[in-house]
Design a protein around this motif. Structure first.
Motif, PDB file in Angstrom:
ATOM      1  N   GLY A  87       0.783  -1.230   0.000  1.00  0.00           N
ATOM      2  CA  GLY A  87       0.000   0.000   0.000  1.00  0.00           C
ATOM      3  C   GLY A  87       0.814   1.278   0.000  1.00  0.00           C
ATOM      4  N   GLU A  88       1.981   1.265   0.630  1.00  0.00           N
ATOM      5  CA  GLU A  88       2.710   2.508   0.891  1.00  0.00           C
ATOM      6  C   GLU A  88       4.119   2.571   0.306  1.00  0.00           C
ATOM      7  N   GLY A  89       4.631   1.474  -0.210  1.00  0.00           N
ATOM      8  CA  GLY A  89       6.014   1.438  -0.665  1.00  0.00           C
ATOM      9  C   GLY A  89       6.173   1.765  -2.136  1.00  0.00           C
ATOM     10  N   CYS A  90       7.438   1.917  -2.542  1.00  0.00           N
ATOM     11  CA  CYS A  90       7.734   2.233  -3.931  1.00  0.00           C
ATOM     12  C   CYS A  90       9.070   1.606  -4.345  1.00  0.00           C
ATOM     13  N   PHE A  91       9.032   0.884  -5.443  1.00  0.00           N
ATOM     14  CA  PHE A  91      10.244   0.384  -6.080  1.00  0.00           C
ATOM     15  C   PHE A  91      10.443   1.278  -7.296  1.00  0.00           C
ATOM     16  N   SER A  92      11.584   1.947  -7.383  1.00  0.00           N
ATOM     17  CA  SER A  92      11.755   2.872  -8.502  1.00  0.00           C
ATOM     18  C   SER A  92      13.162   2.804  -9.079  1.00  0.00           C
ATOM     19  N   ILE A  93      13.238   3.210 -10.321  1.00  0.00           N
ATOM     20  CA  ILE A  93      14.509   3.334 -11.030  1.00  0.00           C
ATOM     21  C   ILE A  93      14.565   4.764 -11.540  1.00  0.00           C
ATOM     22  N   SER A  94      15.576   5.490 -11.106  1.00  0.00           N
ATOM     23  CA  SER A  94      15.738   6.851 -11.619  1.00  0.00           C
ATOM     24  C   SER A  94      17.015   6.906 -12.450  1.00  0.00           C
ATOM     25  N   PHE A  95      17.073   7.911 -13.273  1.00  0.00           N
ATOM     26  CA  PHE A  95      18.215   8.089 -14.163  1.00  0.00           C
ATOM     27  C   PHE A  95      18.773   9.495 -13.966  1.00  0.00           C
ATOM     28  N   SER A  96      20.086   9.604 -14.025  1.00  0.00           N
ATOM     29  CA  SER A  96      20.761  10.900 -13.980  1.00  0.00           C
ATOM     30  C   SER A  96      21.696  10.983 -15.170  1.00  0.00           C
TER      31      SER A  96
ATOM     32  N   LYS B 194      23.188  -1.665 -25.362  1.00  0.00           N
ATOM     33  CA  LYS B 194      22.001  -2.485 -25.641  1.00  0.00           C
ATOM     34  C   LYS B 194      21.247  -2.785 -24.347  1.00  0.00           C
ATOM     35  N   HIS B 195      21.978  -3.191 -23.321  1.00  0.00           N
ATOM     36  CA  HIS B 195      21.331  -3.510 -22.038  1.00  0.00           C
ATOM     37  C   HIS B 195      20.783  -2.255 -21.361  1.00  0.00           C
ATOM     38  N   LEU B 196      21.502  -1.146 -21.489  1.00  0.00           N
ATOM     39  CA  LEU B 196      21.008   0.103 -20.914  1.00  0.00           C
ATOM     40  C   LEU B 196      19.699   0.508 -21.589  1.00  0.00           C
ATOM     41  N   ARG B 197      19.624   0.317 -22.884  1.00  0.00           N
ATOM     42  CA  ARG B 197      18.379   0.581 -23.629  1.00  0.00           C
ATOM     43  C   ARG B 197      17.243  -0.272 -23.050  1.00  0.00           C
ATOM     44  N   ASP B 198      17.511  -1.568 -22.836  1.00  0.00           N
ATOM     45  CA  ASP B 198      16.507  -2.475 -22.270  1.00  0.00           C
ATOM     46  C   ASP B 198      16.082  -2.019 -20.867  1.00  0.00           C
ATOM     47  N   ILE B 199      17.051  -1.574 -20.076  1.00  0.00           N
ATOM     48  CA  ILE B 199      16.760  -1.098 -18.716  1.00  0.00           C
ATOM     49  C   ILE B 199      15.851   0.130 -18.762  1.00  0.00           C
ATOM     50  N   ILE B 200      16.153   1.067 -19.649  1.00  0.00           N
ATOM     51  CA  ILE B 200      15.344   2.287 -19.773  1.00  0.00           C
ATOM     52  C   ILE B 200      13.907   1.935 -20.166  1.00  0.00           C
ATOM     53  N   ILE B 201      13.765   1.055 -21.130  1.00  0.00           N
ATOM     54  CA  ILE B 201      12.429   0.655 -21.601  1.00  0.00           C
ATOM     55  C   ILE B 201      11.668  -0.061 -20.487  1.00  0.00           C
ATOM     56  N   LEU B 202      12.331  -0.977 -19.785  1.00  0.00           N
ATOM     57  CA  LEU B 202      11.683  -1.711 -18.693  1.00  0.00           C
ATOM     58  C   LEU B 202      11.315  -0.769 -17.547  1.00  0.00           C
ATOM     59  N   ALA B 203      12.213   0.135 -17.196  1.00  0.00           N
ATOM     60  CA  ALA B 203      11.929   1.087 -16.112  1.00  0.00           C
ATOM     61  C   ALA B 203      10.732   1.965 -16.451  1.00  0.00           C
ATOM     62  N   ASN B 204      10.557   2.244 -17.717  1.00  0.00           N
ATOM     63  CA  ASN B 204       9.435   3.094 -18.149  1.00  0.00           C
ATOM     64  C   ASN B 204       8.078   2.420 -17.948  1.00  0.00           C
ATOM     65  N   THR B 205       8.057   1.102 -17.753  1.00  0.00           N
ATOM     66  CA  THR B 205       6.800   0.385 -17.503  1.00  0.00           C
ATOM     67  C   THR B 205       6.394   0.461 -16.029  1.00  0.00           C
ATOM     68  N   MET B 206       7.305   0.934 -15.185  1.00  0.00           N
ATOM     69  CA  MET B 206       7.065   0.971 -13.740  1.00  0.00           C
ATOM     70  C   MET B 206       6.415   2.285 -13.319  1.00  0.00           C
ATOM     71  N   ASN B 207       5.694   2.240 -12.210  1.00  0.00           N
ATOM     72  CA  ASN B 207       5.160   3.448 -11.556  1.00  0.00           C
ATOM     73  C   ASN B 207       4.524   4.408 -12.562  1.00  0.00           C
ATOM     74  N   GLU B 208       3.523   3.917 -13.245  1.00  0.00           N
ATOM     75  CA  GLU B 208       2.920   4.694 -14.336  1.00  0.00           C
ATOM     76  C   GLU B 208       2.430   6.068 -13.905  1.00  0.00           C
ATOM     77  N   SER B 209       2.040   6.211 -12.653  1.00  0.00           N
ATOM     78  CA  SER B 209       1.536   7.517 -12.205  1.00  0.00           C
ATOM     79  C   SER B 209       2.640   8.400 -11.626  1.00  0.00           C
TER      80      SER B 209
ATOM     81  N   LYS C   1       6.274  10.604 -11.248  1.00  0.00           N
ATOM     82  CA  LYS C   1       6.934  11.681 -12.003  1.00  0.00           C
ATOM     83  C   LYS C   1       8.288  11.174 -12.485  1.00  0.00           C
ATOM     84  N   ARG C   2       8.646  11.582 -13.688  1.00  0.00           N
ATOM     85  CA  ARG C   2       9.939  11.206 -14.237  1.00  0.00           C
ATOM     86  C   ARG C   2      10.726  12.461 -14.571  1.00  0.00           C
ATOM     87  N   LYS C   3      11.962  12.497 -14.104  1.00  0.00           N
ATOM     88  CA  LYS C   3      12.822  13.633 -14.420  1.00  0.00           C
ATOM     89  C   LYS C   3      13.168  13.614 -15.906  1.00  0.00           C
ATOM     90  N   TYR C   4      13.454  12.413 -16.421  1.00  0.00           N
ATOM     91  CA  TYR C   4      13.783  12.247 -17.838  1.00  0.00           C
ATOM     92  C   TYR C   4      12.846  11.221 -18.456  1.00  0.00           C
TER      93      TYR C   4
END
Length: 154
Positions: free
Chosen positions: A13-22, A120-135, A137-140
């Motif tokens: 209910g209250e937690g978040c698993f997230s991937i951010s990019f800098s 190639k793997h970084l591309r896959d990571i970015i695409i997969l991370a984009n499926t997470m936490n749809e609601s 905010k994303r910096k990038y």
């Protein structure tokens, strides 16, 4: 109910698993991948965050002036791989958050194996991370990150 199961329900209910990019010029691919597990709570619920922190034996608690909440957060890849992920593999999430967790786990393992240093793997990571936490905010946006990779001569 045991505390381990309680934690999983609480995180559902209250937690978040997230991937951010800098963006980091010093990196070959210019993109840093930063996995994080967190739980935010109003200051009146600080004690439960302390108990969760003690249970996992990793991470830390900090106060956010922005939203006047406390946040328990684990950012160490080693602690995510060896403490947080195994807990949720044993005590599985029951909500749609389980999909975020599966993507999070896959990304953490890829980063742990240093695969994020390969375009190639970084591309896959970015695409997969984009499926997470749809609601969330994303910096990038994924398109911006992918366009940075596309410009690289790797």
């Amino acid at each position: 109910m045991d505390f381990a199961s309680y934690i999983t329900g609480f995180v559902d209910g209250e937690g978040c698993f997230s991937i951010s990019f800098s963006l980091r010029d010093k990196l070959k691919l210019k993109i840093e991948v930063r996995p994080s597990f967190s739980i935010s709570q109003h200051k009146r619920n600080l004690e439960i965050l302390k108990k969760i922190n003690e249970f996992f034996g990793c991470g830390g608690i900090r106060f956010s002036n922005r939203d006047q909440n406390y946040k328990y957060e684990v950012r160490s890849l080693n602690e995510l791989i060896h403490k947080i992920i195994p807990h949720f593999e044993k005590y599985s999430l029951k909500t749609s958050k389980s999909r975020d967790f599966m993507a999070f786990t896959k990304i953490c393992h890829l980063v742990f194996q240093m695969k994020h240093l390969n375009a190639k793997h970084l591309r896959d990571i970015i695409i997969l991370a984009n499926t997470m936490n749809e609601s969330g905010k994303r910096k990038y946006q994924a398109a911006k990150l992918l366009s940075i990779l596309d410009k690289m001569k790797v």
